[in-house]
Design a protein around this motif. Structure first.
Motif, PDB file in Angstrom:
ATOM      1  N   PHE A  92       0.909  -1.210   0.090  1.00 48.26           N
ATOM      2  CA  PHE A  92       0.042   0.106   0.003  1.00 48.26           C
ATOM      3  C   PHE A  92       0.905   1.162   0.037  1.00 48.26           C
ATOM      4  O   PHE A  92       1.900   1.312   0.648  1.00 48.26           O
ATOM      5  N   LYS A  93       0.454   2.065  -0.545  1.00 56.17           N
ATOM      6  CA  LYS A  93       1.055   3.498  -0.681  1.00 56.17           C
ATOM      7  C   LYS A  93       0.185   4.678  -0.412  1.00 56.17           C
ATOM      8  O   LYS A  93      -0.737   4.640  -1.066  1.00 56.17           O
ATOM      9  N   PHE A  94       0.422   5.352   0.903  1.00 53.16           N
ATOM     10  CA  PHE A  94      -0.518   6.616   1.111  1.00 53.16           C
ATOM     11  C   PHE A  94       0.402   7.829   0.990  1.00 53.16           C
ATOM     12  O   PHE A  94       1.537   7.975   1.217  1.00 53.16           O
ATOM     13  N   GLY A  95      -0.024   8.657   0.542  1.00 54.34           N
ATOM     14  CA  GLY A  95       0.532  10.009  -0.071  1.00 54.34           C
ATOM     15  C   GLY A  95       0.302  11.201   1.232  1.00 54.34           C
ATOM     16  O   GLY A  95      -0.207  11.055   2.090  1.00 54.34           O
ATOM     17  N   GLY A  96       0.903  12.191   0.809  1.00 51.19           N
ATOM     18  CA  GLY A  96       0.979  13.310   2.024  1.00 51.19           C
ATOM     19  C   GLY A  96      -0.624  13.669   2.215  1.00 51.19           C
ATOM     20  O   GLY A  96      -0.852  14.052   3.329  1.00 51.19           O
ATOM     21  N   ALA A  97      -1.347  13.798   1.142  1.00 51.81           N
ATOM     22  CA  ALA A  97      -3.003  14.152   1.235  1.00 51.81           C
ATOM     23  C   ALA A  97      -3.454  13.115   2.141  1.00 51.81           C
ATOM     24  O   ALA A  97      -4.360  13.591   2.848  1.00 51.81           O
ATOM     25  N   TRP A 121      -3.223   4.860  -2.618  1.00 52.68           N
ATOM     26  CA  TRP A 121      -4.319   5.418  -2.038  1.00 52.68           C
ATOM     27  C   TRP A 121      -4.364   6.773  -2.315  1.00 52.68           C
ATOM     28  O   TRP A 121      -3.593   7.583  -1.803  1.00 52.68           O
ATOM     29  N   LYS A 122      -5.541   7.513  -2.813  1.00 57.73           N
ATOM     30  CA  LYS A 122      -5.403   9.071  -3.309  1.00 57.73           C
ATOM     31  C   LYS A 122      -6.714   9.490  -2.940  1.00 57.73           C
ATOM     32  O   LYS A 122      -7.614   8.889  -2.449  1.00 57.73           O
ATOM     33  N   ASP A 123      -6.905  10.952  -2.925  1.00 56.07           N
ATOM     34  CA  ASP A 123      -7.995  11.593  -2.694  1.00 56.07           C
ATOM     35  C   ASP A 123      -8.943  11.784  -3.917  1.00 56.07           C
ATOM     36  O   ASP A 123      -9.729  12.503  -3.910  1.00 56.07           O
ATOM     37  N   VAL A 124      -8.419  11.093  -5.040  1.00 53.68           N
ATOM     38  CA  VAL A 124      -9.348  10.882  -6.273  1.00 53.68           C
ATOM     39  C   VAL A 124      -9.944   9.588  -6.309  1.00 53.68           C
ATOM     40  O   VAL A 124      -9.139   8.488  -5.979  1.00 53.68           O
ATOM     41  N   PRO A 125     -10.915   8.991  -7.093  1.00 50.53           N
ATOM     42  CA  PRO A 125     -11.487   7.884  -7.151  1.00 50.53           C
ATOM     43  C   PRO A 125     -10.697   6.982  -7.989  1.00 50.53           C
ATOM     44  O   PRO A 125     -10.893   5.666  -7.882  1.00 50.53           O
ATOM     45  N   GLY A 126      -9.731   7.331  -8.650  1.00 46.89           N
ATOM     46  CA  GLY A 126      -8.777   6.522  -9.660  1.00 46.89           C
ATOM     47  C   GLY A 126      -8.195   7.648 -10.593  1.00 46.89           C
ATOM     48  O   GLY A 126      -8.071   8.745 -10.575  1.00 46.89           O
ATOM     49  N   ILE A 127      -7.581   6.888 -11.537  1.00 46.14           N
ATOM     50  CA  ILE A 127      -7.128   7.895 -12.687  1.00 46.14           C
ATOM     51  C   ILE A 127      -8.256   8.306 -13.592  1.00 46.14           C
ATOM     52  O   ILE A 127      -9.081   7.668 -14.027  1.00 46.14           O
ATOM     53  N   LEU A 128      -8.212   9.523 -13.612  1.00 44.56           N
ATOM     54  CA  LEU A 128      -9.365  10.520 -14.309  1.00 44.56           C
ATOM     55  C   LEU A 128      -8.645  10.823 -15.652  1.00 44.56           C
ATOM     56  O   LEU A 128      -7.718  10.754 -15.801  1.00 44.56           O
ATOM     57  N   GLY A 176      -8.671  13.652 -16.619  1.00 42.37           N
ATOM     58  CA  GLY A 176      -7.813  14.906 -16.322  1.00 42.37           C
ATOM     59  C   GLY A 176      -7.772  15.311 -15.067  1.00 42.37           C
ATOM     60  O   GLY A 176      -8.376  14.681 -14.011  1.00 42.37           O
ATOM     61  N   ASP A 177      -6.844  16.220 -14.753  1.00 39.48           N
ATOM     62  CA  ASP A 177      -6.996  16.602 -13.225  1.00 39.48           C
ATOM     63  C   ASP A 177      -8.050  17.443 -12.871  1.00 39.48           C
ATOM     64  O   ASP A 177      -8.313  18.653 -13.393  1.00 39.48           O
ATOM     65  N   PRO A 178      -8.900  16.645 -11.865  1.00 39.10           N
ATOM     66  CA  PRO A 178     -10.199  17.518 -11.225  1.00 39.10           C
ATOM     67  C   PRO A 178     -10.099  18.752 -10.901  1.00 39.10           C
ATOM     68  O   PRO A 178     -10.799  19.480 -10.739  1.00 39.10           O
ATOM     69  N   GLY A 232       3.277  14.373 -17.561  1.00 34.92           N
ATOM     70  CA  GLY A 232       3.106  15.310 -16.288  1.00 34.92           C
ATOM     71  C   GLY A 232       1.691  15.020 -15.522  1.00 34.92           C
ATOM     72  O   GLY A 232       1.239  15.824 -14.670  1.00 34.92           O
ATOM     73  N   ALA A 233       0.840  13.935 -15.743  1.00 35.66           N
ATOM     74  CA  ALA A 233      -0.266  13.637 -15.098  1.00 35.66           C
ATOM     75  C   ALA A 233       0.164  13.507 -13.836  1.00 35.66           C
ATOM     76  O   ALA A 233       0.760  12.314 -13.569  1.00 35.66           O
ATOM     77  N   LYS A 234      -0.379  14.273 -12.694  1.00 35.77           N
ATOM     78  CA  LYS A 234       0.250  14.473 -11.382  1.00 35.77           C
ATOM     79  C   LYS A 234       0.074  13.123 -10.611  1.00 35.77           C
ATOM     80  O   LYS A 234       0.351  12.970  -9.345  1.00 35.77           O
ATOM     81  N   VAL A 235      -0.970  12.255 -11.017  1.00 39.54           N
ATOM     82  CA  VAL A 235      -1.603  11.225 -10.385  1.00 39.54           C
ATOM     83  C   VAL A 235      -0.748  10.222  -9.698  1.00 39.54           C
ATOM     84  O   VAL A 235      -0.702   9.879  -8.574  1.00 39.54           O
ATOM     85  N   ILE A 236       0.112   9.573 -10.670  1.00 37.26           N
ATOM     86  CA  ILE A 236       1.309   8.848  -9.976  1.00 37.26           C
ATOM     87  C   ILE A 236       2.478   9.105 -10.667  1.00 37.26           C
ATOM     88  O   ILE A 236       2.531   9.597 -11.919  1.00 37.26           O
TER      89      ILE A 236
HETATM   90  P1  ADP Z   1      -0.441  12.173  -3.038  1.00 38.08           P
HETATM   91  O1  ADP Z   1      -0.500  12.975  -1.645  1.00 38.08           O
HETATM   92  O2  ADP Z   1      -1.100  10.699  -2.773  1.00 38.08           O
HETATM   93  O3  ADP Z   1       0.975  11.931  -3.512  1.00 38.08           O
HETATM   94  P2  ADP Z   1      -1.063  13.891  -5.201  1.00 38.08           P
HETATM   95  O4  ADP Z   1      -1.564  15.083  -4.529  1.00 38.08           O
HETATM   96  O5  ADP Z   1       0.324  14.005  -5.716  1.00 38.08           O
HETATM   97  O6  ADP Z   1      -1.290  12.650  -3.990  1.00 38.08           O
HETATM   98  O7  ADP Z   1      -1.777  13.345  -6.182  1.00 38.08           O
HETATM   99  C1  ADP Z   1      -3.334  13.273  -6.291  1.00 38.08           C
HETATM  100  C2  ADP Z   1      -3.962  14.556  -7.169  1.00 38.08           C
HETATM  101  O8  ADP Z   1      -3.550  14.062  -8.538  1.00 38.08           O
HETATM  102  C3  ADP Z   1      -5.271  14.653  -7.112  1.00 38.08           C
HETATM  103  O9  ADP Z   1      -5.723  15.204  -6.124  1.00 38.08           O
HETATM  104  C4  ADP Z   1      -5.636  15.240  -8.593  1.00 38.08           C
HETATM  105  O10 ADP Z   1      -5.908  16.448  -8.287  1.00 38.08           O
HETATM  106  C5  ADP Z   1      -4.357  14.881  -9.365  1.00 38.08           C
HETATM  107  N1  ADP Z   1      -4.527  14.614 -10.718  1.00 38.08           N
HETATM  108  C6  ADP Z   1      -3.683  15.150 -11.539  1.00 38.08           C
HETATM  109  N2  ADP Z   1      -4.181  14.485 -12.705  1.00 38.08           N
HETATM  110  C7  ADP Z   1      -4.923  13.383 -12.439  1.00 38.08           C
HETATM  111  C8  ADP Z   1      -5.755  12.340 -13.059  1.00 38.08           C
HETATM  112  N3  ADP Z   1      -5.673  12.277 -14.466  1.00 38.08           N
HETATM  113  N4  ADP Z   1      -6.527  11.537 -12.504  1.00 38.08           N
HETATM  114  C9  ADP Z   1      -6.490  11.859 -11.036  1.00 38.08           C
HETATM  115  N5  ADP Z   1      -6.019  12.723 -10.420  1.00 38.08           N
HETATM  116  C10 ADP Z   1      -5.188  13.541 -11.020  1.00 38.08           C
END
Ligand code: ADP
Ligand code: ASP
Ligand code: MG
Length: 419
Positions: free
Chosen positions: A4-9, A222-229, A231-233, A257-261
């Protein structure tokens, strides 16, 4: 065994720590290695402390006090008896004070890694102590004992052979004793025993390394979003969750640059066929996005990635000679040397253009070097818009009323560099 990986959020305040604990309580029958980032925006704060240290004056210490208070406030909300955890944290705070008492090291990147790596040590001490207190018995593991790297500070490369050996040797006995191991993302250790870091947002990659070495059943981020979207919400409306994604699609979209992972997370997982779930810590029962190998690539809707702080660097010969392979090879050697990654590039007869993220220190070094042989022009403050699986309607939306400085259209992807 799952990672499991939990991020700063997910550990930004006391309530979020409680939420992590509640997620973990559903997995008590399984072996879990949990990789954690620093609390909230701690890494940014540590970077400011470092900057202040280099500037001189009392500011660094003032910023450190704020960071200490932020951590202690959370600790007081979580623990009934704070004595042991405060003592552990104080040992770490004192180490930072020692760094700040010395003159800043001549190698900025080295000093960065010695200081900025503390965020993950704080967060894991707190989480591990808190979980033990509420009965989720676990071992705290110092990632610096297992993640071995070279000394490319701030973007250290993992020594895979050594790291795998150490992980395989150290973690299974800990799991056999208590089914939960808490360790740090982002940080490692050089062969001379100095702290190293794997690059900003590198905790996802650390989780990939642990998953690889342990042949994990899966990795859940584990993120604050439901998964990969799509675009950035935070910037786009009408985004939707992508249920399934191939490793290839995931690495391509995150590379731009999609910041999600972090894009480096994918390779170790792909190499061992380990599924990656990107899922919500707010709705832990939901499945999230599953990233794995697909024989037939799933269909994707248009996916939009917007990156700010981009620059174009135009490099042209001074005497109208062609930009030849030997020039390009020299330019690429320097790009690699300074750790500048190229997002887009194009050459013409006498010029070569690259698009990259603007980082002042690196760009100054590169320009100083290039100016000896070339005319160099840097255009800052640009935006790179990447649309994967595009349709014309989506691209037009970004072109309207904007000046396009650079454009590239491939069969699956359009990229625009905009003013
Ligand atoms: P963590 O604290 O877990 O590292 P990040 O803040 O780095 O979390 O990453 C999660 C954020 O990535 C989300 O809140 C969302 O705003 C952003 N994000 C950017 N692009 C996407 C995408 N395509 N799908 C989901 N989230 C995205
Ligand atoms: N804490 C580090 C950062 O903020 C690593 C990470 O969160 O992935 O960049
Ligand atoms: Mg992150």
């Amino acid at each position: 065994m799952k990672v499991f990986k939990f991020g700063g959020a997910s550990v930004k305040d006391a309530a979020s720590f409680k939420n992590v604990a509640s997620i973990l309580s559903a997995y008590q029958d399984e072996d879990i290695v949990l990789v954690l980032s620093a609390l909230g925006k701690t890494t940014n704060k540590l970077e400011s402390i470092l900057e202040a240290h280099y500037m001189g004056g009392p500011n660094a210490k003032a910023l450190l006090s704020e960071l200490i208070s932020f951590h202690l406030e959370i600790v007081h909300k979580l623990f009934t008896d704070v004595t042991a955890i405060v003592a552990e944290l104080n040992d770490l705070f004192v180490e930072i004070e020692w760094i700040l008492e010395d003159e800043p090291h001549s190698d900025y990147n080295y000093e960065y890694d010695q200081l900025v790596s503390f965020g993950e040590l704080f967060s894991t001490r707190i989480l591990s102590g808190y979980l033990n207190e509420i009965g989720l018995s676990n071992h705290w593991l110092d990632a610096r004992n297992v993640i071995l790297t070279d000394n490319s500070y701030r973007r250290a490369n993992v020594n895979w052979a050594q790291t795998e050996l150490r992980i395989v040797h150290q973690i299974p006995p800990l799991l056999a004793e208590r089914k939960l191991v808490i360790t740090q993302g982002f940080i490692g250790c050089t062969s001379e025993n100095y702290n190293s870091t794997l690059g900003r947002e590198g905790s996802d990659f650390s989780a990939g390394v642990f998953s690889y070495a342990l042949n994990a059943e899966s990795l859940s981020i584990w993120k604050d979003v439901p998964g990969i979207l799509t675009g950035d919400p935070r910037r786009l409306e009408d985004v939707v969750k992508i249920e399934h994604m191939s490793y290839r699609e995931a690495i391509e979209m995150t590379y731009y640059g999609a910041k999600v992972i972090h894009p480096k997370t994918i390779k170790p997982l792909q190499n061992k066929g380990i599924s990656l779930f990107v899922r919500s810590f707010k709705n832990p029962e939901e499945r999230g996005t599953e990233i794995k190998h697909f024989e037939v690539e799933p269909n994707y809707p248009p996916v939009i990635v917007i990156e700010d702080d981009q620059c174009l660097i135009n490099i042209s010969t001074k005497d109208f000679s062609f930009i030849a392979e030997k020039h390009l090879s020299g330019i690429f050697t320097q790009l690699a040397e300074y750790g500048i990654s190229v997002r887009l590039m194009r050459n013409t007869a006498i010029s070569f253009t690259i698009c990259s993220t603007y980082e002042e220190r690196k760009m100054n070094k590169l320009i100083d070097f290039l100016q000896e042989d070339f005319n160099v022009e840097l255009i800052p403050d640009l935006q790179l818009v990447t649309v994967r699986h595009y349709n014309l309607e989506t691209i037009e939306k970004y072109r309207i009323n904007r000046k396009v400085l650079f454009e590239e259209q491939l069969s699956k992807m359009v990229q625009l560099v905009l003013e």
